[in-house]
Scaffold this active site. Structure first.
Site, mmCIF file in Angstrom:
data_model
loop_
_atom_site.group_PDB
_atom_site.id
_atom_site.type_symbol
_atom_site.label_atom_id
_atom_site.label_comp_id
_atom_site.label_asym_id
_atom_site.label_seq_id
_atom_site.Cartn_x
_atom_site.Cartn_y
_atom_site.Cartn_z
ATOM 1 N N HIS A 161 -4.359 30.799 47.884
ATOM 2 C CA HIS A 161 -5.759 31.027 47.462
ATOM 3 C C HIS A 161 -6.662 31.361 48.648
ATOM 4 C CE1 HIS A 161 -4.489 29.064 43.673
ATOM 5 N NE2 HIS A 161 -3.854 28.233 44.492
ATOM 6 N N SER A 282 -18.251 52.140 66.476
ATOM 7 C CA SER A 282 -19.303 52.558 65.563
ATOM 8 C C SER A 282 -20.305 53.398 66.336
ATOM 9 C CB SER A 282 -19.993 51.329 64.985
ATOM 10 O OG SER A 282 -21.289 51.660 64.542
ATOM 11 N N LYS A 288 -18.902 47.022 67.827
ATOM 12 C CA LYS A 288 -17.845 47.154 66.830
ATOM 13 C C LYS A 288 -16.530 47.683 67.370
ATOM 14 C CE LYS A 288 -18.876 47.283 62.601
ATOM 15 N NZ LYS A 288 -18.654 46.304 61.547
ATOM 16 N N GLU A 295 -7.139 49.869 57.627
ATOM 17 C CA GLU A 295 -8.036 50.163 56.496
ATOM 18 C C GLU A 295 -7.625 51.443 55.777
ATOM 19 O OE1 GLU A 295 -12.489 48.862 57.279
ATOM 20 O OE2 GLU A 295 -11.633 49.766 59.064
#
Ligand code: ARG
Length: 465
Positions: A161, A282, A288, A295
Site C-alpha cells: 500500500h 528545467s 530541478k 517518465e
C-alpha cells in the site's frame, strides 16, 4: 475498351486510372518500405526455389538475384526512388527489378501473391525485431543481476500500500524486477516460435499450381516450417497480436519499474541517484533534475497497450482469407517494436547505473516500524498466540508513534511493560539486519538467499547462450 495499361502491376482489367487520392489513400509504401530487406530476402529465396524445381531458368534466377541485390544497395545508399503509385514495398521493388533486368524480372512473381509475400515479410521482420529485443533484454538482465549481487545486503523498507511494511534488501527488490522481465523474455521466445512459420506458397489464398518446394524455401529463409493451410497463412496475424501482447506486458512491467525510479529519485524518498546523463533540467527552476527517461518509458506504455487493442480490433470479424484491412497491421506493430526496443535500450543503460543511497534506504526502513512483525513473531516463539501478539505489538507501535521512536529505540523495561516475556534478546530481532537475515526461506529477502538468487539468475542468463 482502351488497351492502355492503367497500373503497371495489375492494371490489365481496368479502363480507368486510379483516382490520385485513392492511390495515396491505399498505398502503404511510406511505412512498409522498412521491410525492404525482408522483401528482397524472401524474393531471392523464392527465385532460388523456382529455379530448383525447374519453373525458372538458372540464368533468369541469377539475373533476378543480382538485380535484387543491386536494388538493396540502391536502397541502402538512399538512391532508390520510392513511388506511391506503385503502392507498396513489394511492387516498388518488383517494378525496379524489371526496369533493371528486363523480362526475367516479370517472372519472379510466378507462384506467388502479395498476400503470401507480405505475410512472409512481416514474419521475417518481426523475427529480426524479436531477436534484437531479446538481446537487449539479456543485456538489461545482466546489469540487473550485477547490481542485485552488489546490493544483496543493502537494507531498505519494503512496501505494501506504499506504506512501510517490512525491511527487505535492495538486491531482493531488483531481483523481483528480474523475475518480471524473465517472464517477458520467455514470452517473447515462445511467441517467436509461432512467428517463424512460412506463408510463401499459399499464394493469393488457395496455394498454387506450380510444383513449389516449400520446405526448401523455408529452409533458405530459416523458417521452422511452411504453413499448413493456405487460407490461414495469408490471413493470420495472431503472431503480431501475440507479440504486441507480450510487448504490452513488458511495457507494463517497465512502467512499474519507472514509477519506482521516479519516486525513489525524488527528494522525498531520496533512495537513489540517477546519473545526470539520464536526466534533464528545467528551463525555469534551477534546482530541478528531472527523471525524464523513466517518465517517458512510463508514458510510452500507453501507446503499446493501444497498439494491442488496435490489432485485436483489426482482426475481429475478418472473414477468410486476405483482406486489405490487414495493411493496417504494420504501423501498430512497427511502433510497438520501436517503442519496446527504445525502452529496453534505455533501461539497459540506466538501471545498472542507478546509485543506491544506502544510508537513506536504511533510515527509511528505521522509520515506519518495519520490524513490528518480527516482534510479533518473537512473542509467538514465546508461545503467545499470533492474534494476541499482534494486539500487543499494536500497542507498542502506538507508544512509538506518540513518542516518535522506533521499536528498537525503546528500553527493555518499556517493552516488558507490554509483555513480561520480552527479554534482552529482543533487540537482535528488532534490528533491521536481524529481520532480513531471519527471512531465510527460499525466495526470501535474507542477504544469503538474495546472493544465491542472483547467482542462479546469472546462471540462467549464461545458459541462454
Ligand atoms: N500492401 C499490402 C498489405 O500490406 C500487400 C498485400 C496486398 N494484397 C492485395 N491483395 N491487395 O497488406
Amino acid at each position: 475498351m482502351s488497351d492502355t495499361q492503367t497500373n503497371k502491376t495489375w492494371g490489365g482489367r481496368f479502363t480507368e486510372t486510379t483516382d490520385a487520392f485513392v492511390a495515396a489513400f491505399t498505398a502503404s509504401v511510406e511505412f512498409d518500405r522498412r521491410m525492404y530487406r525482408q522483401d528482397i530476402a524472401g524474393s531471392i529465396a523464392h527465385a532460388r526455389m523456382l529455379a530448383r524445381v525447374g519453373v525458372l531458368s538458372e540464368s533468369d534466377c541469377a539475373a533476378i538475384i543480382q538485380g535484387l541485390e543491386a536494388i538493396r544497395s540502391e536502397i541502402e545508399r538512399g538512391e532508390f526512388v520510392w513511388s506511391v503509385e506503385l503502392e507498396d514495398v513489394h511492387m516498388n521493388i518488383e517494378a525496379r527489378l524489371t526496369e533493371r533486368i528486363g523480362i526475367a524480372g516479370k517472372r519472379l512473381h510466378t507462384g506467388r501473391s502479395r498476400n503470401d509475400q507480405v505475410a512472409t515479410d512481416l514474419r521475417l521482420y518481426l523475427r529480426d525485431a524479436i531477436d534484437a529485443i531479446l538481446a537487449e533484454i539479456r543485456r538489461l538482465l545482466g546489469g540487473l543481476t550485477g547490481l542485485a549481487m552488489q546490493e544483496a545486503g543493502t537494507i531498505m523498507p519494503g512496501f505494501t500500500h506504499l506504506q512501510v511494511a517490512q525491511p527487505v534488501t535492495f538486491g531482493h527488490h531488483l531481483l523481483a524486477w528480474f523475475e518480471m522481465l524473465k517472464r517477458d523474455y520467455e514470452r517473447l521466445v515462445d511467441c517467436r516460435k509461432r512467428v517463424n512459420i512460412m506463408p510463401l506458397g499459399a499464394a493469393a489464398l488457395a496455394g498454387t499450381s506450380y510444383p513449389l518446394d516449400r520446405d526448401y524455401t523455408a529452409q533458405l529463409l530459416e523458417f521452422d516450417a511452411p504453413s499448413a493451410n493456405s487460407l490461414d497463412a495469408v490471413s493470420d496475424r495472431d503472431f503480431a497480436i501475440e507479440f504486441t501482447a507480450a510487448a504490452a506486458i513488458l511495457m507494463t512491467h517497465f512502467s512499474r519499474m519507472a514509477e519506482e525510479l521516479v519516486l525513489w529519485s525524488s527528494a522525498q524518498f531520496a533512495f537513489i541517484d540517477l546519473p545526470d546523463r539520464f536526466c534533464t533540467g528545467s528551463s525555469i527552476m534551477p534546482q530541478k533534475k528531472n527523471p525524464d527517461v523513466p517518465e517517458l518509458v512510463r508514458g510510452k506504455t500507453g501507446r503499446v497497450n493501444g497498439h494491442l487493442v488496435a490489432l485485436l480490433t483489426l482482426m475481429k470479424s475478418q472473414p477468410l482469407a486476405y483482406n486489405k484491412d490487414n495493411q493496417e497491421d504494420k504501423e501498430p506493430l512497427f511502433d510497438a517494436v520501436d517503442t519496446v526496443l527504445g525502452c529496453v535500450r534505455a533501461f539497459g543503460d540506466l538501471i545498472p547505473a542507478i546509485y543506491p543511497r544506502r544510508d537513506n534506504l536504511l533510515q527509511a526502513a528505521r522509520r515506519g516500524f518495519a520490524t513490528a512483525t518480527d516482534l510479533a513473531d518473537y512473542l509467538v516463539r514465546k508461545s503467545i498466540p499470533f492474534r494476541d501478539a499482534h494486539e500487543i505489538v499494536g500497542k507498542v507501535v502506538r507508544l512509538g508513534v506518540e513518542t516518535g521512536r522506533d521499536l528498537a529505540e525503546m528500553t527493555l523495561a518499556e517493552l516488558q511493560g507490554f509483555s513480561p516475556l520480552i527479554q534482552n534478546d529482543v533487540f537482535t530481532v528488532l534490528s533491521l539486519e536481524g529481520s532480513v537475515a531471519a527471512r531465510n526461506v527460499l525466495g526470501g529477502t535474507a542477504p544469503d538467499r538474495v546472493r544465491e538468487a542472483a547467482i542462479s539468475a546469472q546462471t540462467w542468463l549464461a545458459n541462454l547462450g
